[in-house]
Scaffold this motif. Structure first.
Motif, PDB file in Angstrom:
ATOM      1  N   LEU A  39      33.075  23.619  44.696  1.00  0.00           N
ATOM      2  CA  LEU A  39      32.306  24.912  45.034  1.00  0.00           C
ATOM      3  C   LEU A  39      33.336  25.898  45.841  1.00  0.00           C
ATOM      4  CD1 LEU A  39      29.155  23.322  46.495  1.00  0.00           C
ATOM      5  CD2 LEU A  39      29.228  25.021  44.554  1.00  0.00           C
ATOM      6  N   ILE A  40      34.054  25.061  46.709  1.00  0.00           N
ATOM      7  CA  ILE A  40      35.244  25.992  47.240  1.00  0.00           C
ATOM      8  C   ILE A  40      36.049  26.639  46.190  1.00  0.00           C
ATOM      9  CG2 ILE A  40      37.152  25.837  48.868  1.00  0.00           C
ATOM     10  CD1 ILE A  40      35.605  23.645  50.528  1.00  0.00           C
ATOM     11  N   THR A  41      36.680  26.067  45.118  1.00  0.00           N
ATOM     12  CA  THR A  41      37.449  26.405  44.275  1.00  0.00           C
ATOM     13  C   THR A  41      36.936  27.568  43.635  1.00  0.00           C
ATOM     14  OG1 THR A  41      38.535  24.392  44.204  1.00  0.00           O
ATOM     15  CG2 THR A  41      38.724  25.870  42.293  1.00  0.00           C
ATOM     16  N   PHE A  42      35.549  27.405  43.297  1.00  0.00           N
ATOM     17  CA  PHE A  42      34.704  28.449  42.526  1.00  0.00           C
ATOM     18  C   PHE A  42      34.439  29.538  43.153  1.00  0.00           C
ATOM     19  CE2 PHE A  42      30.690  30.576  41.292  1.00  0.00           C
ATOM     20  CZ  PHE A  42      31.163  30.992  40.058  1.00  0.00           C
ATOM     21  N   SER A  43      34.380  29.498  44.523  1.00  0.00           N
ATOM     22  CA  SER A  43      34.083  30.821  45.533  1.00  0.00           C
ATOM     23  C   SER A  43      35.534  31.336  45.633  1.00  0.00           C
ATOM     24  CB  SER A  43      33.704  30.222  46.771  1.00  0.00           C
ATOM     25  OG  SER A  43      32.549  29.565  46.751  1.00  0.00           O
ATOM     26  N   VAL A  44      36.409  30.783  45.753  1.00  0.00           N
ATOM     27  CA  VAL A  44      37.980  31.580  45.806  1.00  0.00           C
ATOM     28  C   VAL A  44      38.187  32.299  44.694  1.00  0.00           C
ATOM     29  CG1 VAL A  44      40.272  31.158  46.040  1.00  0.00           C
ATOM     30  CG2 VAL A  44      38.754  29.705  47.702  1.00  0.00           C
ATOM     31  N   GLN A  45      37.769  31.703  43.428  1.00  0.00           N
ATOM     32  CA  GLN A  45      38.365  32.381  42.167  1.00  0.00           C
ATOM     33  C   GLN A  45      37.451  33.465  41.948  1.00  0.00           C
ATOM     34  OE1 GLN A  45      37.663  28.986  39.647  1.00  0.00           O
ATOM     35  NE2 GLN A  45      39.788  28.448  39.516  1.00  0.00           N
ATOM     36  N   THR A  46      36.251  33.367  42.340  1.00  0.00           N
ATOM     37  CA  THR A  46      35.313  34.505  42.409  1.00  0.00           C
ATOM     38  C   THR A  46      35.744  35.609  43.033  1.00  0.00           C
ATOM     39  OG1 THR A  46      33.263  32.862  41.551  1.00  0.00           O
ATOM     40  CG2 THR A  46      32.737  35.241  42.326  1.00  0.00           C
ATOM     41  N   LEU A  47      35.860  35.365  44.333  1.00  0.00           N
ATOM     42  CA  LEU A  47      36.398  36.166  45.376  1.00  0.00           C
ATOM     43  C   LEU A  47      37.694  37.011  44.726  1.00  0.00           C
ATOM     44  CD1 LEU A  47      36.036  37.722  47.898  1.00  0.00           C
ATOM     45  CD2 LEU A  47      37.557  35.867  48.975  1.00  0.00           C
ATOM     46  N   ALA A  48      38.592  36.252  44.268  1.00  0.00           N
ATOM     47  CA  ALA A  48      39.733  36.879  43.684  1.00  0.00           C
ATOM     48  C   ALA A  48      39.618  37.538  42.574  1.00  0.00           C
ATOM     49  CB  ALA A  48      40.666  35.676  43.340  1.00  0.00           C
ATOM     50  N   ALA A  49      38.406  37.397  41.842  1.00  0.00           N
ATOM     51  CA  ALA A  49      38.191  38.246  40.591  1.00  0.00           C
ATOM     52  C   ALA A  49      37.579  39.537  41.022  1.00  0.00           C
ATOM     53  CB  ALA A  49      37.581  37.339  39.628  1.00  0.00           C
ATOM     54  N   GLU A  50      36.896  39.591  42.055  1.00  0.00           N
ATOM     55  CA  GLU A  50      36.055  40.827  42.296  1.00  0.00           C
ATOM     56  C   GLU A  50      37.030  42.147  42.156  1.00  0.00           C
ATOM     57  OE1 GLU A  50      33.969  40.293  46.001  1.00  0.00           O
ATOM     58  OE2 GLU A  50      32.575  38.909  45.155  1.00  0.00           O
ATOM     59  N   SER A  51      36.694  43.021  41.468  1.00  0.00           N
ATOM     60  CA  SER A  51      37.284  44.454  41.808  1.00  0.00           C
ATOM     61  C   SER A  51      37.317  45.136  43.157  1.00  0.00           C
ATOM     62  CB  SER A  51      36.498  45.220  40.620  1.00  0.00           C
ATOM     63  OG  SER A  51      37.144  46.677  40.761  1.00  0.00           O
ATOM     64  N   ILE A  52      38.498  45.672  43.457  1.00  0.00           N
ATOM     65  CA  ILE A  52      38.535  46.433  44.691  1.00  0.00           C
ATOM     66  C   ILE A  52      38.768  47.818  44.495  1.00  0.00           C
ATOM     67  CG2 ILE A  52      39.840  44.400  45.796  1.00  0.00           C
ATOM     68  CD1 ILE A  52      42.587  46.110  45.474  1.00  0.00           C
ATOM     69  N   GLY A  53      38.843  48.112  43.267  1.00  0.00           N
ATOM     70  CA  GLY A  53      38.768  49.649  42.927  1.00  0.00           C
ATOM     71  C   GLY A  53      38.932  49.874  41.436  1.00  0.00           C
ATOM     72  N   LYS A  54      39.359  51.177  41.404  1.00  0.00           N
ATOM     73  CA  LYS A  54      39.367  51.704  39.757  1.00  0.00           C
ATOM     74  C   LYS A  54      40.418  52.562  39.646  1.00  0.00           C
ATOM     75  CE  LYS A  54      35.887  55.115  39.415  1.00  0.00           C
ATOM     76  NZ  LYS A  54      34.513  55.570  38.800  1.00  0.00           N
ATOM     77  N   VAL A  55      40.823  53.053  38.484  1.00  0.00           N
ATOM     78  CA  VAL A  55      41.834  54.016  38.125  1.00  0.00           C
ATOM     79  C   VAL A  55      40.940  55.272  38.054  1.00  0.00           C
ATOM     80  CG1 VAL A  55      43.499  55.003  36.416  1.00  0.00           C
ATOM     81  CG2 VAL A  55      43.470  52.707  37.016  1.00  0.00           C
ATOM     82  N   VAL A  56      41.112  56.523  38.554  1.00  0.00           N
ATOM     83  CA  VAL A  56      40.416  57.669  38.527  1.00  0.00           C
ATOM     84  C   VAL A  56      41.255  58.464  37.528  1.00  0.00           C
ATOM     85  CG1 VAL A  56      39.822  59.673  39.627  1.00  0.00           C
ATOM     86  CG2 VAL A  56      39.665  57.614  40.945  1.00  0.00           C
TER      87      VAL A  56
END
Length: 228
Positions: A14-31
């Motif tokens: 569960l901890i591994t999955f949570s860390v991977q999910t967080l790391a995969a979250e987008s923080i922004g985009k190209v305008v």
């Protein structure tokens, strides 16, 4: 296998999955993207274009003739000049507390902070080979394109601090700037000439080829204010 061991394994998963999910979250985009900008991600060099998502640890590369305008989740915008390498090292955005640490390896950038800059004690730093630039809710420019030194100026806002192992200076008024040379403290703050300010702005302007300045500025204003 004991029940205790199974529970421990499930917790680790569960901890591994949570860390991977967080790391995969987008923080922004190209305008907006001009030329052939690249993102270095997971040891791959990939072309990037408008509306592509960005992630922590992404290293943005703008070869000669390429420029980028990106927008982060708190609506902070960063524009990159050509021949720039800029890393989105760490980006944590919360309603009351945030932690941002980027790295400019070479080139030039222009930043306008969003919601993070309005927080009481924002932590927003950009590290360069010669000094660290800290933001207190503002729009500022930094680059190493006029010489081997790092130039920094504040365009508007509350203030910017520039610090290294040799000293620290604060810029508190728009149009003021400092220069940082190798092995030296940031220079005393001085007022930049209009010519230098225009050259800095031109270096990090991003728009469609053939647009006039007014049209280009309008395009960027509209793009930067689109909902993330």
């Amino acid at each position: 296998m004991s029940l205790k061991t199974i529970k421990l394994l499930l917790t680790c998963l569960l901890i591994t999955f949570s860390v991977q999910t967080l790391a995969a979250e987008s923080i922004g985009k190209v305008v907006l993207a001009q030329g052939q900008p690249i993102v270095e991600r997971d040891n791959q060099h990939l072309p990037i274009k408008r509306n592509d998502k960005l992630y922590q640890k992404d290293r943005l590369i703008t070869p000669v003739g390429s420029r980028l305008l990106i927008k982060l989740k708190d609506k902070t915008t960063v524009s990159l000049a050509e021949n720039t390498v800029f890393e989105l090292s760490r980006y944590t955005f919360g309603k009351k507390k945030s932690d941002v640490s980027f790295k400019m390896i070479k080139g030039a950038f222009r930043t306008l902070t969003g919601a993070i800059g309005k927080q009481a004690n924002p932590k927003f730093e950009i590290h360069t080979p010669l000094a660290t630039i800290g933001v207190r809710g503002t729009e500022f420019w930094g680059g190493m394109i006029f010489s081997d030194a790092l130039d920094v100026t504040m365009l508007e806002g509350k203030g910017v601090y520039i610090t290294n192992e040799f000293g620290t200076v604060d810029i508190t008024r728009p149009g003021e700037g400092t220069m940082v040379k190798q092995g030296m403290a940031p220079s005393d703050v001085s007022v930049w000439t209009n010519e230098k300010l225009k050259k800095a702005a031109a270096a990090t302007a991003v728009g469609s080829p053939g647009n006039t300045d007014d049209e280009n500025n309008l395009d960027l204003f509209q793009l930067m204010n689109e909902a993330y």
